[in-house]
Design a protein around this motif. Structure first.
Motif, PDB file in Angstrom:
ATOM      1  N   LYS A 326      58.048  37.694  21.992  1.00  0.00           N
ATOM      2  CA  LYS A 326      59.256  36.874  22.047  1.00  0.00           C
ATOM      3  C   LYS A 326      58.841  35.452  21.698  1.00  0.00           C
ATOM      4  N   ILE A 327      59.242  34.987  20.513  1.00  0.00           N
ATOM      5  CA  ILE A 327      58.779  33.699  19.999  1.00  0.00           C
ATOM      6  C   ILE A 327      59.964  32.854  19.577  1.00  0.00           C
ATOM      7  N   LYS A 328      59.887  31.576  19.937  1.00  0.00           N
ATOM      8  CA  LYS A 328      60.829  30.588  19.424  1.00  0.00           C
ATOM      9  C   LYS A 328      60.002  29.526  18.716  1.00  0.00           C
ATOM     10  N   GLY A 329      60.177  29.408  17.399  1.00  0.00           N
ATOM     11  CA  GLY A 329      59.356  28.503  16.608  1.00  0.00           C
ATOM     12  C   GLY A 329      60.181  27.524  15.808  1.00  0.00           C
ATOM     13  N   SER A 330      59.677  26.293  15.701  1.00  0.00           N
ATOM     14  CA  SER A 330      60.342  25.289  14.871  1.00  0.00           C
ATOM     15  C   SER A 330      59.293  24.379  14.244  1.00  0.00           C
ATOM     16  N   ASN A 331      59.587  23.885  13.061  1.00  0.00           N
ATOM     17  CA  ASN A 331      58.660  23.006  12.339  1.00  0.00           C
ATOM     18  C   ASN A 331      57.268  23.637  12.228  1.00  0.00           C
ATOM     19  N   ILE A 332      57.233  24.884  11.786  1.00  0.00           N
ATOM     20  CA  ILE A 332      55.977  25.595  11.555  1.00  0.00           C
ATOM     21  C   ILE A 332      55.716  25.654  10.064  1.00  0.00           C
ATOM     22  N   VAL A 333      54.476  25.394   9.666  1.00  0.00           N
ATOM     23  CA  VAL A 333      54.050  25.526   8.279  1.00  0.00           C
ATOM     24  C   VAL A 333      52.889  26.503   8.233  1.00  0.00           C
ATOM     25  N   ILE A 334      53.020  27.565   7.444  1.00  0.00           N
ATOM     26  CA  ILE A 334      51.915  28.506   7.243  1.00  0.00           C
ATOM     27  C   ILE A 334      51.735  28.701   5.743  1.00  0.00           C
ATOM     28  N   ASN A 335      50.512  28.503   5.281  1.00  0.00           N
ATOM     29  CA  ASN A 335      50.203  28.606   3.854  1.00  0.00           C
ATOM     30  C   ASN A 335      48.981  29.482   3.642  1.00  0.00           C
ATOM     31  N   ASN A 336      49.126  30.490   2.802  1.00  0.00           N
ATOM     32  CA  ASN A 336      48.032  31.336   2.318  1.00  0.00           C
ATOM     33  C   ASN A 336      47.402  32.208   3.398  1.00  0.00           C
ATOM     34  N   SER A 337      47.815  33.465   3.383  1.00  0.00           N
ATOM     35  CA  SER A 337      47.267  34.482   4.272  1.00  0.00           C
ATOM     36  C   SER A 337      47.084  35.765   3.464  1.00  0.00           C
ATOM     37  N   GLY A 338      46.039  36.516   3.793  1.00  0.00           N
ATOM     38  CA  GLY A 338      45.691  37.684   2.996  1.00  0.00           C
ATOM     39  C   GLY A 338      46.726  38.788   3.030  1.00  0.00           C
ATOM     40  N   LYS A 339      47.471  38.923   4.142  1.00  0.00           N
ATOM     41  CA  LYS A 339      48.493  39.967   4.242  1.00  0.00           C
ATOM     42  C   LYS A 339      49.894  39.372   4.373  1.00  0.00           C
ATOM     43  N   ALA A 340      50.082  38.490   5.336  1.00  0.00           N
ATOM     44  CA  ALA A 340      51.374  37.820   5.508  1.00  0.00           C
ATOM     45  C   ALA A 340      51.165  36.557   6.320  1.00  0.00           C
ATOM     46  N   ASN A 341      51.962  35.535   6.011  1.00  0.00           N
ATOM     47  CA  ASN A 341      51.926  34.327   6.834  1.00  0.00           C
ATOM     48  C   ASN A 341      52.401  34.630   8.245  1.00  0.00           C
ATOM     49  N   LEU A 342      53.495  35.377   8.320  1.00  0.00           N
ATOM     50  CA  LEU A 342      54.089  35.752   9.603  1.00  0.00           C
ATOM     51  C   LEU A 342      54.387  37.239   9.566  1.00  0.00           C
ATOM     52  N   PHE A 343      53.875  37.986  10.549  1.00  0.00           N
ATOM     53  CA  PHE A 343      54.175  39.407  10.659  1.00  0.00           C
ATOM     54  C   PHE A 343      54.776  39.657  12.033  1.00  0.00           C
ATOM     55  N   CYS A 344      56.072  39.932  12.067  1.00  0.00           N
ATOM     56  CA  CYS A 344      56.762  40.302  13.293  1.00  0.00           C
ATOM     57  C   CYS A 344      56.769  41.825  13.359  1.00  0.00           C
ATOM     58  N   SER A 345      55.852  42.395  14.137  1.00  0.00           N
ATOM     59  CA  SER A 345      55.664  43.848  14.144  1.00  0.00           C
ATOM     60  C   SER A 345      56.096  44.465  15.465  1.00  0.00           C
ATOM     61  N   PHE A 346      56.360  45.772  15.434  1.00  0.00           N
ATOM     62  CA  PHE A 346      56.667  46.574  16.614  1.00  0.00           C
ATOM     63  C   PHE A 346      57.825  45.981  17.411  1.00  0.00           C
ATOM     64  N   GLY A 347      58.838  45.521  16.660  1.00  0.00           N
ATOM     65  CA  GLY A 347      60.013  44.974  17.294  1.00  0.00           C
ATOM     66  C   GLY A 347      59.765  43.619  17.939  1.00  0.00           C
ATOM     67  N   GLY A 348      60.607  43.282  18.914  1.00  0.00           N
ATOM     68  CA  GLY A 348      60.479  41.999  19.578  1.00  0.00           C
ATOM     69  C   GLY A 348      61.714  41.146  19.402  1.00  0.00           C
ATOM     70  N   ASN A 349      61.563  39.855  19.654  1.00  0.00           N
ATOM     71  CA  ASN A 349      62.689  38.924  19.598  1.00  0.00           C
ATOM     72  C   ASN A 349      62.169  37.597  19.059  1.00  0.00           C
ATOM     73  N   TYR A 350      62.704  37.156  17.903  1.00  0.00           N
ATOM     74  CA  TYR A 350      62.121  36.012  17.195  1.00  0.00           C
ATOM     75  C   TYR A 350      63.215  35.086  16.681  1.00  0.00           C
ATOM     76  N   GLU A 351      62.922  33.782  16.774  1.00  0.00           N
ATOM     77  CA  GLU A 351      63.814  32.770  16.200  1.00  0.00           C
ATOM     78  C   GLU A 351      62.950  31.671  15.586  1.00  0.00           C
ATOM     79  N   ASN A 365      49.879  42.264  -3.097  1.00  0.00           N
ATOM     80  CA  ASN A 365      50.580  42.943  -2.023  1.00  0.00           C
ATOM     81  C   ASN A 365      50.913  42.024  -0.855  1.00  0.00           C
ATOM     82  N   GLN A 366      50.509  40.759  -0.932  1.00  0.00           N
ATOM     83  CA  GLN A 366      50.785  39.857   0.180  1.00  0.00           C
ATOM     84  C   GLN A 366      52.213  39.327   0.117  1.00  0.00           C
ATOM     85  N   VAL A 367      52.741  38.937   1.290  1.00  0.00           N
ATOM     86  CA  VAL A 367      54.084  38.351   1.380  1.00  0.00           C
ATOM     87  C   VAL A 367      54.006  37.131   2.285  1.00  0.00           C
TER      88      VAL A 367
END
Length: 501
Positions: A326-351, A365-367
């Motif tokens: 369960k994540i609440k994020g603001s003003n986040i910058v993510i640059n360059n990751s081998g698989k994904a910058n952000l991976f919300c897996s196995f459900g959850g609650n995200y904003e 294959n990266q996103v």
């Protein structure tokens, strides 16, 4: 007679050859063993010599060997000195043709005298290496010296010579528990800006304890190191906005390889692991670089993990890997990751609001963002995705699709992007009002310089003034006041004189 003379000559040469085998050596083949792979020397103050430290080198083979060279990487310019089995070599820095008998060992004693100006100005560490041989047979032992006060945190050694471990998910991992009453370091659960920290192995937060990182803290991680926050433990990173280019109030996590050519090398250390059952974690003004995974956030006992004003760069796998979190994020910058910058897996609650996710990793294959109600590396273990909301964000990639959706059957999969700039080949987005609203599709955000992690935008960007005011975060990641209508992403737009040059 001539035949007899020839026979005697051959016999004599044979005897000589046989006798020489008793003292001849063979070149080292890179199979030396060492008592330690890194030698840590105590804090060294300005021009005051260190104590003497010992390194033992073993030849476990059945042959006498000769090590062609033993020297510092910095050669005669090194601030270290050493003696090798009582020999001083060339100025205590270069040794040639050192003999090491079969099943024997030799001692190397190391000292240093250095000035503060010799150290890295950010970390106050002076480093070098002892090089054994050259070319493909070369072996290396690292040297690390604190020139100004700093704190090393590392696992202790057990009686049998093995290193201390901690148990995480039934696995023993090299690490240790942070101690609020450590006899040498004091309270290890409060990290301050007064001294840099160097961590070896995983520093674990004990149950029912909170680890705090105050504004301006600098932490350097060795390979395969990180921080683990387990059951009923809490992480608080309390940086705030800086006013100079030195990021004086930012909390910075990065690898301990301080040479400039390692500035942007991914995978130098492990991750910040917020494990199952950790509570009420919060992160503000963190810059995290060059990890395997930046933040690994598991089910945190149904409490919200707050992430604000945070930058994550160059991670081998994921910038943030969330697992039923369960994540609440603001003003986040993510640059360059081998698989994904952000991976919300196995459900959850995200904003996520006013965030910039960009991925230019050299892998088709990266996103930038991956959303799934499946568990990573499984195909049939699903869990409800209660919500994944992205508001006023930029989700962009080098390749055709910056967003990946992976839905398991018969479980909830709720997501929505509102007022976002998105790169996608999905032609159905325009007609899918349930999941997409006011999307700017496949237009460039025109970042200033992606390779230098400068994901700023100006008025020419397609993200300029396209945000929805209801989701406004009043200040951007740098503390600049946002205008109305707001720009998308983590940065308020500004002019770039360098673009005009």
């Amino acid at each position: 007679m001539r035949t007899l003379f020839l026979f005697l000559a051959i016999l004599l040469l044979s005897c000589i050859s046989s006798c020489r085998s008793d003292f001849e050596t063979v070149p080292s083949s890179g199979d030396l063993f060492f008592s330690r792979d890194t030698v840590y020397l105590d804090t060294v103050f300005r021009n005051i010599g260190s104590s003497t430290y010992q390194l033992k080198v073993y030849n476990k083979s059945k042959k006498d060997i000769s090590i062609p060279t033993i020297q510092f990487k910095n050669g005669l310019h090194s601030k270290y000195r050493m003696s090798v089995d009582g020999m001083s070599g060339t100025n205590g820095r270069i040794f040639s043709n050192v003999t090491l008998l079969a099943k024997d060992s030799l001692f190397i004693f190391i000292e240093t005298t250095a000035d503060v100006s010799d150290a890295d100005p950010k970390s106050f560490l002076y480093t070098d290496k002892i090089l054994f041989d050259t070319g493909p047979n070369q072996q290396v032992v690292d040297l690390v010296t604190l020139i100004k006060d700093a704190i090393f945190l590392y696992p202790s050694k057990n009686a049998d010579g093995s290193k201390e471990t901690i148990t995480i998910e039934d696995k023993n991992i090299e690490g240790f528990y942070l101690n609020e009453n450590d006899p040498e370091n004091g309270n290890e659960l409060i990290f301050t800006k007064q001294k840099p920290y160097v961590i070896y192995g995983y520093a674990s937060v004990p149950e029912h304890k909170t680890v705090q990182f105050q504004a301006g803290t600098r932490v350097y991680f060795h390979a395969n190191s990180g921080i683990y926050v387990g059951k009923n433990a809490t992480l608080q990173i309390n940086g705030f906005v800086s006013t100079t280019e030195f990021l004086e109030h930012e909390v910075i996590f990065e690898g301990d390889r301080l040479e400039s050519n390692y500035d942007e090398i991914a995978g130098q250390w492990g991750k910040i692991w917020l494990g199952k059952g950790s509570l009420n974690n919060s992160i503000n003004h963190l810059t995290l670089k060059n990890a395997t995974e930046g933040l690994y956030i598991q089910n945190t006992n149904k409490t919200i993990t707050l992430i604000k004003n945070t930058q994550i760069y160059n991670c081998v796998n994921y910038g943030i890997l969330a697992e039923n979190a369960k994540i609440k994020g603001s003003n986040i910058v993510i640059n360059n990751s081998g698989k994904a910058n952000l991976f919300c897996s196995f459900g959850g609650n995200y904003e996520f609001t006013h965030c910039t996710f960009n991925n230019n990793w050299n892998n088709y294959n990266q996103v930038a963002v991956s959303i799934s109600n499946l568990k990573e590396n499984t195909s049939n273990d699903g869990n409800d995705l209660i919500e994944a909301a992205f508001n006023n964000c930029i989700i962009y990639s080098t390749y055709a699709d910056a967003l990946r959706l992976d839905k398991a059957a018969n479980v909830t999969f709720n997501y929505k992007l509102t007022n976002c700039l998105l790169k996608s080949s999905n032609k159905e987005i325009g007609a899918d009002s349930e999941h997409y609203a006011n999307i700017i599709l496949n237009e460039s955000p025109q970042f200033l310089n992606v390779t230098k992690n400068q994901l700023y935008i100006d008025r020419t960007s397609s993200a300029f003034a396209k945000g929805y005011p209801a989701y406004l975060i009043s200040a951007d990641i740098l503390g600049n006041t946002r205008t109305l209508p707001p720009d998308l992403g983590a940065y308020q737009s500004r002019d770039f004189p360098e673009k005009k040059k």
